[in-house]
Design a protein around this motif. Sequence first.
Motif, short mmCIF file in Angstrom:
data_model
loop_
_atom_site.label_atom_id
_atom_site.label_comp_id
_atom_site.label_asym_id
_atom_site.label_seq_id
_atom_site.Cartn_x
_atom_site.Cartn_y
_atom_site.Cartn_z
N LEU A 40 0.84 -1.20 0.00
CA LEU A 40 0.00 0.00 0.00
C LEU A 40 0.87 1.25 0.00
O LEU A 40 1.91 1.29 0.66
CB LEU A 40 -0.90 0.01 1.24
CG LEU A 40 -1.86 -1.17 1.37
CD1 LEU A 40 -2.52 -1.16 2.73
CD2 LEU A 40 -2.89 -1.14 0.26
N ASP A 41 0.45 2.25 -0.75
CA ASP A 41 1.17 3.52 -0.79
C ASP A 41 1.11 4.20 0.57
O ASP A 41 0.06 4.22 1.22
CB ASP A 41 0.55 4.43 -1.86
CG ASP A 41 1.26 5.76 -1.92
OD1 ASP A 41 2.47 5.76 -2.21
OD2 ASP A 41 0.61 6.79 -1.68
N VAL A 42 2.23 4.77 0.98
CA VAL A 42 2.28 5.45 2.28
C VAL A 42 2.45 6.96 2.17
O VAL A 42 2.22 7.68 3.14
CB VAL A 42 3.38 4.88 3.20
CG1 VAL A 42 3.08 3.43 3.55
CG2 VAL A 42 4.75 5.01 2.56
N THR A 43 2.84 7.46 0.99
CA THR A 43 3.07 8.90 0.87
C THR A 43 1.86 9.69 0.41
O THR A 43 1.74 10.87 0.70
CB THR A 43 4.24 9.20 -0.09
OG1 THR A 43 3.93 8.69 -1.39
CG2 THR A 43 5.54 8.60 0.44
N ARG A 44 0.97 9.03 -0.33
CA ARG A 44 -0.28 9.65 -0.80
C ARG A 44 -0.02 10.95 -1.58
O ARG A 44 -0.75 11.93 -1.45
CB ARG A 44 -1.24 9.92 0.36
CG ARG A 44 -1.54 8.74 1.26
CD ARG A 44 -2.45 7.70 0.70
NE ARG A 44 -3.69 8.32 0.22
CZ ARG A 44 -4.35 7.89 -0.83
NH1 ARG A 44 -3.94 6.86 -1.50
NH2 ARG A 44 -5.45 8.49 -1.22
N SER A 45 1.02 10.96 -2.42
CA SER A 45 1.28 12.14 -3.24
C SER A 45 0.29 12.21 -4.40
O SER A 45 -0.41 11.24 -4.67
CB SER A 45 2.72 12.12 -3.77
OG SER A 45 2.82 11.24 -4.88
N GLU A 46 0.28 13.31 -5.10
CA GLU A 46 -0.69 13.48 -6.18
C GLU A 46 -0.41 12.54 -7.36
O GLU A 46 -1.29 12.29 -8.17
CB GLU A 46 -0.73 14.92 -6.65
CG GLU A 46 0.56 15.43 -7.25
CD GLU A 46 0.52 16.90 -7.59
OE1 GLU A 46 1.02 17.24 -8.67
OE2 GLU A 46 0.00 17.69 -6.78
N VAL A 47 0.78 12.00 -7.47
CA VAL A 47 1.09 11.06 -8.55
C VAL A 47 1.13 9.60 -8.08
O VAL A 47 1.40 8.70 -8.87
CB VAL A 47 2.42 11.42 -9.24
CG1 VAL A 47 2.33 12.78 -9.91
CG2 VAL A 47 3.58 11.37 -8.27
N SER A 48 0.84 9.37 -6.80
CA SER A 48 0.88 8.02 -6.25
C SER A 48 -0.29 7.16 -6.73
O SER A 48 -1.39 7.65 -6.95
CB SER A 48 0.82 8.06 -4.72
OG SER A 48 1.98 8.63 -4.17
N TYR A 49 0.00 5.88 -6.86
CA TYR A 49 -1.04 4.87 -6.99
C TYR A 49 -1.30 4.35 -5.58
O TYR A 49 -0.49 4.54 -4.68
CB TYR A 49 -0.60 3.76 -7.92
CG TYR A 49 -0.71 4.13 -9.38
CD1 TYR A 49 -1.69 3.57 -10.19
CD2 TYR A 49 0.17 5.03 -9.96
CE1 TYR A 49 -1.80 3.91 -11.53
CE2 TYR A 49 0.07 5.38 -11.31
CZ TYR A 49 -0.92 4.81 -12.08
OH TYR A 49 -1.03 5.15 -13.40
N ASP A 50 -2.42 3.66 -5.39
CA ASP A 50 -2.79 3.21 -4.04
C ASP A 50 -2.18 1.88 -3.65
O ASP A 50 -1.95 1.62 -2.48
CB ASP A 50 -4.32 3.10 -3.94
CG ASP A 50 -5.00 4.41 -4.24
OD1 ASP A 50 -4.64 5.43 -3.61
OD2 ASP A 50 -5.90 4.45 -5.11
N LEU A 51 -1.93 1.03 -4.65
CA LEU A 51 -1.51 -0.35 -4.37
C LEU A 51 -0.57 -0.81 -5.47
O LEU A 51 -0.79 -0.50 -6.65
CB LEU A 51 -2.75 -1.25 -4.33
CG LEU A 51 -2.58 -2.75 -4.18
CD1 LEU A 51 -1.98 -3.10 -2.83
CD2 LEU A 51 -3.93 -3.44 -4.33
#
Length: 94
Positions: A40-51
């Motif tokens: 799971l993504d931990v940074t939650r940036s605007e370009v992040s995917y969730d998984l």
Amino acid sequence: MLVHVVLMRFADPSNAPEAARRLLGLLGRVPEIRALEAGLDVTRSEVSYDLVLTTRHADAEELAAYQQHPEHQALGAWLRPLLVDRAVVDHLVP
């Protein structure tokens, strides 16, 4: 060894933990999977995917068999409607 990497972005990111749990459940039930990780993504940036899903297979034929396996097909039927985007990279490692 063929490495299959899938990035997933959910309409509702709160679905990602359940998806990761279900994906991890494929290990041991689908013989064509040599190794599997779901993170799971931990940074939650605007370009992040969730998984991110990473699986390892002996070759392209084994990857294709995994993709056609009934357990994978059933999980995909549940998962795909929850996604707004996904990206895939399949690459070889020694």
